[in-house]
Design an enzyme around this catalytic site. Structure first.
Site, PDB file in Angstrom:
ATOM      1  N   ASP A  69      28.991  37.401  49.300  1.00 23.98           N
ATOM      2  CA  ASP A  69      30.353  37.028  49.675  1.00 23.98           C
ATOM      3  C   ASP A  69      30.735  37.956  50.821  1.00 23.98           C
ATOM      4  OD1 ASP A  69      33.075  36.790  50.023  1.00 23.98           O
ATOM      5  OD2 ASP A  69      33.554  36.820  47.885  1.00 23.98           O
ATOM      6  N   TYR A 161      44.292  31.269  61.262  1.00 26.80           N
ATOM      7  CA  TYR A 161      42.892  31.121  61.710  1.00 26.80           C
ATOM      8  C   TYR A 161      42.753  31.652  63.140  1.00 26.80           C
ATOM      9  CZ  TYR A 161      38.448  28.616  62.580  1.00 26.80           C
ATOM     10  OH  TYR A 161      37.145  28.271  62.901  1.00 26.80           O
TER      11      TYR A 161
END
Ligand SMILES: NC(=O)c1ccc[n+]([C@@H]2O[C@H](COP(=O)([O-])OP(=O)(O)OC[C@H]3O[C@@H](n4cnc5c(N)ncnc54)[C@H](O)[C@@H]3O)[C@@H](O)[C@H]2O)c1
Length: 256
Positions: A69, A161
Site C-alpha cells: 500500500d 487531485y
C-alpha cells in the site's frame, strides 16, 4: 532483428525496476514494457489477485509481485528489504499508483481530501525516502513520478487531485535538485498523461469520455502503452541528461 531494434530491446537488461500500482492500467503496461526490454520488474499493488495475474503475463524471468500500500511507511520499509535481499540495488523507481474522483471542492470532506493527498502525494515522498539508498547503489538511478495534466491545469471537480499532482510535479524537481546537491547519482522526472483509457477513466461514464475525446486535438484517449513509452524514455540512458523536468503526453490537450 535489425541492430537498432536489438539494442532497443536490451535497454533495461540487468536493471531492477520497481513499479507501483502495477496490477492494472498504466502500471501494468509499464511493467510489461520494461520486462519486454530486458528488465527484472518488482510489481507492487494492493490488489493481490490482479497483481499475480499481471506478474504471470510478463515476458522473461525473475519478476516478482509484492503487496504494497503506497500510503503505508511500514509497507515501503518491508518492500525495500525484499528488493535489497533479492537484488541489492534498484535502478528505476516508477511511482505510478494514484487515484482520484471528480468532486466539487466545496463538497469535499477533510477525510476525502486526505485520501487523495495520501495516495497520490504522500506515497511519492515515502517511496523517495525509502528507496533512495538502493537507487544510489545502482550508480545510475532514475525516478519517474506519475503526475497528470491535472497537475498543470485544473478541471472542475479536480481540486484535491490537482493539488496532489501539482505537489508531485515540484516534489520531483526537489528530488532531482537535492540528489545533485548531495552527490547522489539519481535523476528524477515527472510524467503528465492526458486522458488515458483505463478503469480510472472508465469510471466517469461514456458521455464524459466522449467529451474528453472532443477536448483532445488528437481526438482520442491515450492507450496505457503510450504513457509507458514515455516512462521508459525518462528511465533510460537516452535520458541521461534529462533531470528535474516534466514530460507531457496528452495528445495536445494542454497545447490549446
Ligand atoms: N487514467 C488516466 O486518465 C490518467 C491520467 C493522468 C494520470 N493518471 C495517473 O496514472 C496513474 C495510474 O492510473 P491508471 O489510470 O492506470 O489507474 P488504474 O485504476 O487503472 O490503476 C491503478 C492501480 O493502482 C493501484 N492502487 C490504488 N491505490 C493503491 C495503493 N494505495 N497502493 C498501491 N496500489 C494502489 C490499483 O489497485 C490499480 O492496480 C495514477 O497515478 C493516475 O492518477 C491517470
Amino acid at each position: 532483428m535489425a541492430e537498432a531494434e536489438r539494442s532497443l530491446a536490451q535497454r533495461f537488461a540487468g536493471r531492477i525496476v520497481l513499479v507501483t500500482g502495477a496490477a492494472k492500467g498504466i502500471g501494468a503496461a509499464t511493467a510489461q514494457a520494461f520486462a519486454s526490454e530486458g528488465a527484472t520488474v518488482v510489481l507492487c499493488d494492493i490488489d493481490e489477485t490482479a497483481l499475480n495475474r499481471t506478474v504471470d503475463t510478463l515476458p522473461g524471468t525473475g519478476h516478482r509481485g509484492v503487496r504494497l500500500d503506497v500510503t503505508s511507511e511500514p509497507d515501503w520499509i518491508a518492500a525495500m528489504s525484499v528488493v535489497e535481499g533479492a537484488f541489492g540495488k534498484l535502478d528505476v523507481l516508477v511511482n505510478n499508483a494514484g487515484w482520484g474522483e471528480l468532486r466539487n471542492l466545496f463538497e469535499t470532506s477533510f477525510e476525502q481530501w486526505r485520501k487523495v493527498i495520501a495516495i497520490n502525494l504522500d506515497s511519492v515522498f515515502l517511496a523517495t525516502r525509502h528507496a533512495m539508498p538502493l537507487l544510489e547503489k545502482s550508480g545510475r538511478g532514475s525516478i519517474v513520478n506519475m503526475s497528470s495534466i491535472r497537475g498543470l491545469v485544473v478541471g472542475v471537480g479536480s481540486g484535491p487531485y490537482s493539488a496532489a499532482k501539482a505537489g508531485v510535479h515540484l516534489l520531483t524537481k526537489a528530488t532531482a535538485v537535492e540528489c545533485a546537491a548531495t552527490g547522489k547519482p539519481v535523476r528524477a522526472n515527472s510524467i503528465h498523461p492526458g486522458f488515458v483509457d483505463t478503469m480510472l477513466s472508465k469510471d466517469i461514464g461514456e458521455e464524459a469520455r466522449n467529451a474528453r475525446r472532443a477536448a483532445v486535438p488528437q481526438g482520442r484517449l491515450a492507450e496505457p502503452a503510450e504513457i509507458a513509452a514515455g516512462i521508459l524514455f525518462l528511465a533510460s540512458d537516452a535520458a541521461s541528461y534529462v533531470n528535474g523536468t516534466e514530460l507531457v503526453v496528452d495528445g495536445g490537450f494542454t497545447a490549446v
